[in-house]
Design an enzyme around this catalytic site. Structure first.
Site, short mmCIF file in Angstrom:
data_model
loop_
_atom_site.label_atom_id
_atom_site.label_comp_id
_atom_site.label_asym_id
_atom_site.label_seq_id
_atom_site.Cartn_x
_atom_site.Cartn_y
_atom_site.Cartn_z
N ASP A 1 -35.66 7.11 -82.71
CA ASP A 1 -36.03 7.07 -81.30
C ASP A 1 -34.93 7.78 -80.49
O ASP A 1 -33.74 7.60 -80.73
CB ASP A 1 -36.19 5.63 -80.83
CG ASP A 1 -36.93 5.54 -79.50
OD1 ASP A 1 -38.08 5.08 -79.49
OD2 ASP A 1 -36.34 5.95 -78.47
N ILE A 2 -35.35 8.55 -79.50
CA ILE A 2 -34.40 9.34 -78.70
C ILE A 2 -33.55 8.45 -77.78
O ILE A 2 -32.45 8.86 -77.37
CB ILE A 2 -35.15 10.42 -77.88
CG1 ILE A 2 -34.25 11.58 -77.55
CG2 ILE A 2 -35.79 9.84 -76.63
CD1 ILE A 2 -34.99 12.81 -77.03
N GLY B 1 -45.78 -1.48 -71.82
CA GLY B 1 -44.71 -0.47 -71.81
C GLY B 1 -45.02 0.76 -72.62
O GLY B 1 -44.12 1.56 -72.91
N GLN B 2 -46.27 0.96 -73.02
CA GLN B 2 -46.58 2.18 -73.78
C GLN B 2 -46.40 3.40 -72.87
O GLN B 2 -46.97 3.45 -71.77
CB GLN B 2 -48.01 2.15 -74.35
CG GLN B 2 -48.28 3.34 -75.26
CD GLN B 2 -49.59 3.26 -76.04
OE1 GLN B 2 -50.37 2.33 -75.85
NE2 GLN B 2 -49.83 4.23 -76.90
N SER B 3 -45.60 4.35 -73.33
CA SER B 3 -45.35 5.55 -72.53
C SER B 3 -45.82 6.81 -73.25
O SER B 3 -46.05 7.83 -72.60
CB SER B 3 -43.87 5.67 -72.18
OG SER B 3 -43.09 5.74 -73.35
N HIS C 1 -47.54 4.44 -82.25
CA HIS C 1 -46.27 4.47 -82.97
C HIS C 1 -45.77 3.05 -83.18
O HIS C 1 -45.87 2.21 -82.29
CB HIS C 1 -45.22 5.30 -82.22
CG HIS C 1 -45.15 4.99 -80.76
ND1 HIS C 1 -46.05 5.47 -79.85
CD2 HIS C 1 -44.28 4.23 -80.06
CE1 HIS C 1 -45.75 5.03 -78.64
NE2 HIS C 1 -44.68 4.26 -78.75
N LEU C 2 -45.22 2.84 -84.34
CA LEU C 2 -44.64 1.54 -84.69
C LEU C 2 -43.13 1.64 -84.47
O LEU C 2 -42.45 2.44 -85.12
CB LEU C 2 -44.96 1.24 -86.16
CG LEU C 2 -44.59 -0.12 -86.71
CD1 LEU C 2 -45.29 -1.24 -85.93
CD2 LEU C 2 -44.98 -0.19 -88.19
N HIS C 3 -42.63 0.84 -83.51
CA HIS C 3 -41.18 0.77 -83.31
C HIS C 3 -40.58 -0.12 -84.40
O HIS C 3 -41.11 -1.20 -84.68
CB HIS C 3 -40.84 0.09 -81.97
CG HIS C 3 -41.18 0.86 -80.74
ND1 HIS C 3 -40.25 1.60 -80.04
CD2 HIS C 3 -42.34 0.98 -80.05
CE1 HIS C 3 -40.82 2.13 -78.97
NE2 HIS C 3 -42.09 1.77 -78.95
P1 5GP Z 1 -43.47 3.44 -75.98
O1 5GP Z 1 -42.77 3.26 -74.66
O2 5GP Z 1 -44.68 4.32 -75.84
O3 5GP Z 1 -43.77 2.15 -76.72
O4 5GP Z 1 -42.44 4.16 -76.92
C1 5GP Z 1 -42.17 5.52 -76.83
C2 5GP Z 1 -40.83 5.74 -77.46
O5 5GP Z 1 -40.69 7.11 -77.72
C3 5GP Z 1 -39.66 5.32 -76.57
O6 5GP Z 1 -38.88 4.35 -77.26
C4 5GP Z 1 -38.93 6.62 -76.31
O7 5GP Z 1 -37.52 6.46 -76.27
C5 5GP Z 1 -39.37 7.49 -77.47
N1 5GP Z 1 -39.41 8.90 -77.14
C6 5GP Z 1 -39.92 9.47 -76.03
N2 5GP Z 1 -39.80 10.80 -76.07
C7 5GP Z 1 -39.19 11.08 -77.27
C8 5GP Z 1 -38.78 12.30 -77.89
O8 5GP Z 1 -38.96 13.40 -77.37
N3 5GP Z 1 -38.18 12.20 -79.10
C9 5GP Z 1 -37.98 11.00 -79.72
N4 5GP Z 1 -37.35 11.02 -80.91
N5 5GP Z 1 -38.34 9.83 -79.16
C10 5GP Z 1 -38.95 9.87 -77.95
#
Ligand code: 5GP
Ligand code: ZN
Length: 113
Positions: free
Chosen positions: A29-30, A92-94, A99-101
């Site tokens: 994760d970034i 909090g899905q962005s 994707h599985l964290h």
């Molecule tokens: P969500 O918020 O949808 O559950 O998780 C999205 C995740 O993707 C976040 O934890 C965010 O830090 C990660 N993320 C967003 N953009 C990028 C990217 O360009 N590269 C990587 N490696 N992770 C990303």
């Protein structure tokens, strides 16, 4: 359709890849929220858990098995780790490619924020 995680799976956008096979890709994760924080995604573009179709069951099971194997490789499995799949805005899905964290390496709080 322009999807960040499809681009990562196709190696059109750089990421720190950890693992890949025919069905899925795992990468760091970034913006890590724990000492270990990586994502496991299907190669197939599925926006949210609500978009799963008949026949996707094995794919989702595979994501969990890959997550566990990588957690073992990273030596966090025995201590414990958290698997999270956020669905839709209030969770909090962005990024709208499922994707599985996988989070670990520190004590997790419950209930989550
Ligand atoms: P969500 O918020 O949808 O559950 O998780 C999205 C995740 O993707 C976040 O934890 C965010 O830090 C990660 N993320 C967003 N953009 C990028 C990217 O360009 N590269 C990587 N490696 N992770 C990303
Ligand atoms: Zn996608």
């Amino acid at each position: 359709m322009d999807c960040l995680f499809c681009r990562i799976a196709l190696k059109q956008t750089p990421a720190k890849l950890i693992y890949e096979d025919d069905e899925c890709v795992a990468f760091e994760d970034i913006a890590p929220q724990a000492p270990v924080h990586f994502l496991v995604i299907p190669r197939k573009h599925i926006p949210t858990t609500l978009d799963l179709k008949d026949g996707d069951e094995a794919l989702i099971g595979h994501l969990y098995r890959v997550a566990g194997r990588i957690a073992e490789d990273k030596k966090i499995a025995g201590r414990g780790f958290r698997l999270v799949m956020n669905t839709n805005p209030e969770a909090g899905q962005s990024v709208y490619h499922m994707h599985l964290h996988v989070l670990g390496g520190r004590r997790m709080h419950w209930p989550p924020g």
